[in-house]
Design a protein around this motif. Structure first.
Motif, PDB file in Angstrom:
ATOM      1  N   ALA A 198       0.774  -1.249  -0.088  1.00  0.00           N
ATOM      2  CA  ALA A 198       0.209   0.098   0.080  1.00  0.00           C
ATOM      3  C   ALA A 198       0.937   1.151  -0.026  1.00  0.00           C
ATOM      4  N   ALA A 199       2.171   1.453   0.571  1.00  0.00           N
ATOM      5  CA  ALA A 199       2.762   2.424   1.038  1.00  0.00           C
ATOM      6  C   ALA A 199       4.023   2.421   0.453  1.00  0.00           C
ATOM      7  N   GLY A 200       4.475   1.286  -0.084  1.00  0.00           N
ATOM      8  CA  GLY A 200       5.961   1.007  -0.866  1.00  0.00           C
ATOM      9  C   GLY A 200       6.759   0.700   0.366  1.00  0.00           C
ATOM     10  N   ALA A 398       1.840  -2.351  -9.872  1.00  0.00           N
ATOM     11  CA  ALA A 398       1.561  -0.884  -9.783  1.00  0.00           C
ATOM     12  C   ALA A 398       2.732  -0.193 -10.461  1.00  0.00           C
ATOM     13  N   GLY A 399       3.779  -0.783 -10.389  1.00  0.00           N
ATOM     14  CA  GLY A 399       4.856   0.057 -11.048  1.00  0.00           C
ATOM     15  C   GLY A 399       4.752   0.169 -12.470  1.00  0.00           C
ATOM     16  N   GLN A 400       4.158  -1.098 -13.176  1.00  0.00           N
ATOM     17  CA  GLN A 400       3.924  -1.153 -14.375  1.00  0.00           C
ATOM     18  C   GLN A 400       2.604   0.095 -14.805  1.00  0.00           C
ATOM     19  N   LEU A 401       1.726   0.221 -14.085  1.00  0.00           N
ATOM     20  CA  LEU A 401       0.691   1.003 -14.439  1.00  0.00           C
ATOM     21  C   LEU A 401       1.077   2.405 -13.937  1.00  0.00           C
ATOM     22  N   ALA A 409      -1.592   6.562  -6.368  1.00  0.00           N
ATOM     23  CA  ALA A 409      -2.583   5.735  -5.348  1.00  0.00           C
ATOM     24  C   ALA A 409      -3.548   5.029  -6.177  1.00  0.00           C
ATOM     25  N   SER A 410      -3.677   5.435  -7.251  1.00  0.00           N
ATOM     26  CA  SER A 410      -4.718   4.755  -8.263  1.00  0.00           C
ATOM     27  C   SER A 410      -4.130   3.585  -8.746  1.00  0.00           C
ATOM     28  N   ALA A 415      -3.859  -2.323  -8.814  1.00  0.00           N
ATOM     29  CA  ALA A 415      -3.087  -3.538  -8.647  1.00  0.00           C
ATOM     30  C   ALA A 415      -3.402  -4.343  -7.495  1.00  0.00           C
ATOM     31  N   GLY A 416      -3.700  -3.819  -6.250  1.00  0.00           N
ATOM     32  CA  GLY A 416      -4.279  -4.656  -5.041  1.00  0.00           C
ATOM     33  C   GLY A 416      -5.637  -5.375  -5.564  1.00  0.00           C
ATOM     34  N   LEU A 417      -6.421  -4.671  -6.362  1.00  0.00           N
ATOM     35  CA  LEU A 417      -7.631  -5.341  -6.592  1.00  0.00           C
ATOM     36  C   LEU A 417      -7.465  -6.315  -7.676  1.00  0.00           C
ATOM     37  N   ALA A 418      -6.488  -6.196  -8.546  1.00  0.00           N
ATOM     38  CA  ALA A 418      -6.450  -7.300  -9.701  1.00  0.00           C
ATOM     39  C   ALA A 418      -5.503  -8.550  -8.990  1.00  0.00           C
ATOM     40  N   VAL A 419      -4.703  -8.223  -8.095  1.00  0.00           N
ATOM     41  CA  VAL A 419      -4.196  -9.513  -7.463  1.00  0.00           C
ATOM     42  C   VAL A 419      -5.340 -10.196  -6.500  1.00  0.00           C
TER      43      VAL A 419
END
Length: 466
Positions: A198-200, A398-401, A409-410, A415-419
């Motif tokens: 979430a935060a890195g 998230a990095g790819q996005l 943030a988006s 990415a979290g939802l996709a996983v």
């Protein structure tokens, strides 16, 4: 118990969407169970020795069933997470007390057979979980997965009442300090993975949690060394290289297997658009060998050696993990079978000999401690794998996005939802390539770990001259 891991993972996308849960809260449905399940088997075993093994076993079965029923009826994800944490305590109790009951009731070859069946049942539960849970979710909704566990606990409890009662005459004190530091360290590590997604990874909160996990693990090691006679881990067993090699097998065998069982169905449901049932069906090339090969592995080990079987198993897993780089969201069943078949074959071979090998590498009077340490390492590996893989896949996706211009943030949220398999139709095409690339990296990581495990196993289990 294995179905409580894989079945819950398959039900998670539907559950999270229905209860309106955030990515982090939904992830704790898996982490809460895994942490308590991994941390408590040895403590539960000590409790069973003191209070009575059958009594503790019956209590554990009841806790698993009641908490599963509570999850099935729960109106919120917070209550689900709490119930799953308590359910993990019950599962740890069943594992420890059940193994003690088997050891007390059998001996010699019958004991080997009993524990061989136990190991096979673990593999079976993990293997059929995605398919069975997918069918249940599609036909009756996510609550039916947990209702099934609750219903199954009733006949299991009735059968367990026929077991004989037994206790350890010595009744050693429980290693409460060891349990506390081990559980806290594992909890901090899992929470750090969730925080990192979430935060890195360089966020202060993430680094603080990782530092706490390292400090607590170090403190746990010091406590176990100083309390060798009544420690949670009998650290003296780690002086044997053969034992260390076998007891670390879960980190190169079940680690990747559990990751794919949990996150590959979510990938197939989310970006590939498969149903919950068909996503489980697509995993058959990996799960079927786990049902068929464990008994054959024992036969092979008797004619060659445990060293040969375990080394070959790790190499096959490494091959399957490397072939995971061919994964595509629109690939055919045969294309998906290419990496999954060698992966499942390697896991099936390992499952057939791991449990017995862990006990056989130590003197007979240490068999109970060896089995306890092995099971703890196996479940700990699964717990760390589930939390760590989610963080890795989320971070990479998230990095790819972000490279495609999506705000940070988006990108993390999507990415979290996709996983977790929660991908809306408009976002499916954009997320497919990014999440697929993350799985390719994960495959390379797993291949490296399994190759290292194969080399170390081959060297550590080499025959030694007196």
């Amino acid at each position: 118990m294995p179905f409580s891991v894989t079945g819950a993972a398959v039900a998670l996308p539907s559950m999270a969407a229905h209860l309106g849960a955030s990515v982090g809260t939904a992830q704790w449905m898996l982490n809460a169970f895994n942490i308590t399940f991994a941390a408590l088997p040895l403590a539960a075993g000590g409790l069973a020795d003191r209070l009575g093994r059958r009594r503790v076993l019956l209590t554990g079965i009841a806790v698993v069933g009641v908490m599963s029923l509570l999850v099935a009826l729960s109106p919120s994800m917070v209550l689900v997470d709490l119930a799953r944490a308590i359910q993990g305590c019950g599962a740890a109790t069943v594992l420890a007390a059940g193994a003690a009951v088997l050891a007390e009731a059998t001996s010699g070859r019958r004991r080997q057979l009993a524990f061989g069946i136990l190991g096979t049942s673990f593999g079976t539960g993990l293997a059929i979980g995605p398919l069975a849970a997918g069918a249940l979710v599609q036909l009756a909704g996510w609550r039916s997965v947990f209702l099934l566990v609750a219903v199954m606990s009733v006949p299991i409890w009735l059968v367990a009442t026929r077991a004989g009662e037994s206790r350890d005459p010595a009744r050693r004190k429980l290693d409460l300090a060891g349990v506390a530091t081990f559980t806290a360290g594992l909890g901090c590590l899992s929470y750090a993975f969730v925080q990192a997604a979430a935060a890195g990874w360089t966020a202060p909160g993430t680094l603080l949690l990782l530092a706490a996990a390292i400090a607590l693990t170090a403190l746990f090691a010091v406590l176990e060394i100083r309390r060798a006679d009544r420690a949670m881990f009998d650290v003296r067993l780690f002086a044997k290289p053969e034992f260390v090699a076998v007891v670390c097998q879960p980190f190169t065998v079940t680690l990747g297997f559990v990751i794919l069982l949990i996150y590959l169905p979510a990938y197939l449901q989310g970006v590939a658009g498969q149903s919950t049932f068909s996503s489980g069906l697509l995993l058959l090339p990996m799960t079927a060998p786990v049902l068929l090969l464990p008994l054959a592995a024992g036969w092979m080990a008797a004619r060659t050696s445990v060293r040969t079987v375990l080394t070959a198993a790790s190499l096959m897993i490494a091959l399957g993990a490397l072939l995971l780089t061919t994964l595509h969201s629109d690939g055919s069943w045969l294309a998906l079978a290419l990496p999954l078949l060698p992966f499942g074959a390697g896991v099936g071979l390992a499952f057939g000999v791991m449990d017995n090998a862990a006990i056989s590498t130590v003197p007979v009077h240490n068999a109970g401690a060896a089995a306890g340490i092995f099971n703890t390492m196996r479940i700990t590996g699964e717990s760390v794998a589930v939390a760590g893989a989610a963080a890795l896949l989320t971070t990479l996706t998230a990095g790819q996005l972000g490279q495609h211009g999506v705000a940070a943030a988006s990108a993390v949220r999507l990415a979290g939802l996709a996983v977790q398999g929660q991908v809306a139709q408009p976002d499916r095409a954009g997320l497919a390539s990014d999440l697929t690339a993350a799985f390719h990296v994960l495959g390379i990581v797993l291949a490296i770990l399994s190759t290292i495990g194969a080399v170390l196993t081959y060297l550590a289990l080499a025959p030694r001259r007196r």
